[in-house]
Design an enzyme around this catalytic site. Structure first.
Site, mmCIF file in Angstrom:
data_model
loop_
_atom_site.group_PDB
_atom_site.id
_atom_site.type_symbol
_atom_site.label_atom_id
_atom_site.label_comp_id
_atom_site.label_asym_id
_atom_site.label_seq_id
_atom_site.Cartn_x
_atom_site.Cartn_y
_atom_site.Cartn_z
ATOM 1 N N TRP A 99 31.089 40.464 35.061
ATOM 2 C CA TRP A 99 32.220 41.317 34.911
ATOM 3 C C TRP A 99 33.054 40.339 33.781
ATOM 4 C CZ3 TRP A 99 32.372 45.852 35.705
ATOM 5 C CH2 TRP A 99 31.763 46.366 36.442
ATOM 6 N N ASP A 168 40.840 38.454 36.821
ATOM 7 C CA ASP A 168 40.145 40.165 37.118
ATOM 8 C C ASP A 168 39.998 39.400 38.291
ATOM 9 O OD1 ASP A 168 38.701 41.709 38.596
ATOM 10 O OD2 ASP A 168 37.465 41.951 36.825
ATOM 11 N N LYS A 192 37.196 47.302 45.877
ATOM 12 C CA LYS A 192 36.531 46.321 47.075
ATOM 13 C C LYS A 192 36.988 45.997 47.629
ATOM 14 C CE LYS A 192 33.640 46.739 43.360
ATOM 15 N NZ LYS A 192 34.426 45.560 42.201
HETATM 16 C C1 LIG Z 1 33.637 45.894 40.249
HETATM 17 C C2 LIG Z 1 34.424 45.531 39.208
HETATM 18 C C3 LIG Z 1 34.376 45.549 38.339
HETATM 19 C C4 LIG Z 1 34.992 47.074 37.547
HETATM 20 O O1 LIG Z 1 34.981 47.851 38.754
HETATM 21 P P1 LIG Z 1 36.015 49.292 37.985
HETATM 22 O O2 LIG Z 1 37.144 49.720 39.084
HETATM 23 O O3 LIG Z 1 34.617 49.967 38.286
HETATM 24 O O4 LIG Z 1 36.520 49.514 37.038
HETATM 25 C C5 LIG Z 1 35.419 44.523 37.115
HETATM 26 N N1 LIG Z 1 35.804 43.751 37.714
HETATM 27 C C6 LIG Z 1 34.922 43.275 38.762
HETATM 28 C C7 LIG Z 1 35.460 41.778 39.056
HETATM 29 C C8 LIG Z 1 34.143 43.401 39.438
HETATM 30 O O5 LIG Z 1 34.064 43.297 40.579
#
Ligand SMILES: *Cc1c(COP(=O)(O)O)cnc(C)c1O
Length: 356
Positions: A99, A168, A192
């Protein structure tokens, strides 16, 4: 009993699912469901206010941060971050897995982001803070709190980052009190550990908001979104409301300290099982292992298929590893209980005894 170890979208607390059922189709005496009323109604404003105050309480958030509820997922932030902040100076990226690499690659569409450090190609650890490059004129430092696919997680804030941290936190948000100090921005796609897909939480410091360029179109401008209370256009009302229910549930559980204790114990037990002998294997440096997403392999890869078939028959779902790395993965988000985690571990022990 549900045994859902999906990495995302992932399980919601059973109490939240029940509340949604009870609220449909007539929410709060409105004569309609939450999906069918105006986002500018007083009733919806109450949902939004309660969600924000619960979030502030859980995080003990200072007034200098603004809370935004946006669309487009974490992936859209990969673009919005450079658009809002990297117009004069470049952003710096610490690459610790899938990511963070995605965030960096996306930033290249908008400018010339700098790679400060990387643990490529294996991503089985975090890059050593002492080895980061630290150019003087960075707009921000982007880090991924928890690598959902590689299973690598920051256990403490990187010391003295050379610019405001942008984090993030999609896959470990609210799993424990944040380890990052004095960050500029933290963001998380909801699906998540916070709620349903379709909404993205952004927590942003006023100092960073002040840097958003006026010429940037309103939908993509964090400052407009803050000025408009995230109601510049129609927000994903249902997802927002469910996030509110999850935040309330977290407070009822005793808040983030309580979640942290349970989450640490779940992860401790599963790693103990993986480390017992060579049957199962997790490749991540122990000090950098994720408490949320635990990828693992079986010494004989043909047994991984058998494992998936047998766990499916036993009622476990979501244990297949991400297609980019293969193998197996258990995601232990807040809604996964200690009992459910132990049920998986018990299954793994039987599996080892049978095939080991
Ligand atoms: C799932 C995830 C993403 C992408 O998320 P979306 O909402 O599908 O764009 C980005 N960063 C991390 C750490 C993730 O787990």
């Amino acid at each position: 009993m549900r045994y859902n170890f999906s990495a995302g979208p992932s399980p919601l607390p059973a109490a939240v699912i029940q509340q949604i059922r009870a609220d449909l189709p007539d929410w709060n005496g409105q004569g309609a469901s939450i999906m069918e009323i105006s986002h500018r109604s007083g009733a919806f404003a109450g949902v939004a206010q309660q969600a924000e105050s619960d979030l502030r309480q859980l995080l003990d958030l200072s007034d200098r941060y603004r809370v935004l509820w946006l669309q487009g997922g974490a992936s859209s932030q990969f673009s919005l971050i450079p658009l809002n902040f990297a117009h004069q100076q470049p952003g710096g990226y610490v690459l610790s897995g899938h990511w963070s690499v995605k965030a960096w690659e996306t930033a290249m569409y908008h400018g010339q982001p700098l790679q400060l450090a990387s643990s490529a190609p294996d991503y089985t650890r975090l890059p050593d803070r002492d080895l980061w490059q630290t150019p003087a004129d960075l707009a921000y430092v982007h880090v991924t709190a928890n690598e959902t696919i590689h299973g690598v997680q920051y256990q403490q804030s990187p010391t003295e980052p050379p610019a405001p941290l942008i984090i993030d936190a999609s896959s470990d948000f609210l799993s424990r009190p944040p380890v990052f100090q004095r960050y500029g921005m933290m963001y998380a796609g909801a699906q998540k550990n916070l709620g349903p897909a379709g909404i993205t939480l952004v927590i942003i410091h006023e100092d960073l908001l002040a840097r958003c360029p006026h010429q940037l179109a309103p939908m993509f401008n964090y400052r407009t979104q803050a000025d408009k209370q995230s109601l510049y256009n129609t927000p994903p009302v249902f997802s927002w409301y469910v996030c509110g229910l999850v935040l309330r549930w977290l407070i009822d559980q005793g808040g983030l300290e309580a979640m942290a204790r349970i989450n640490a114990e779940k992860a401790r037990r599963l790693y103990a099982e993986l480390d017992r002998d060579d049957f199962y294997r997790n490749p991540v440096l122990p000090a950098h292992r994720s408490q949320m997403n635990i990828p693992f392999r079986i010494h004989d890869p043909t047994l991984e298929k058998v494992f998936l078939d047998e766990t499916a028959d036993a009622g476990f779902i979501g244990l297949k590893g991400h297609r980019s790395v293969g193998g197996l993965r258990a995601s232990l988000y807040n809604a996964v209980s200690l009992e459910q985690t132990q049920a998986l571990i018990n299954f793994m022990q039987q599996f080892r005894t049978h095939y080991g």
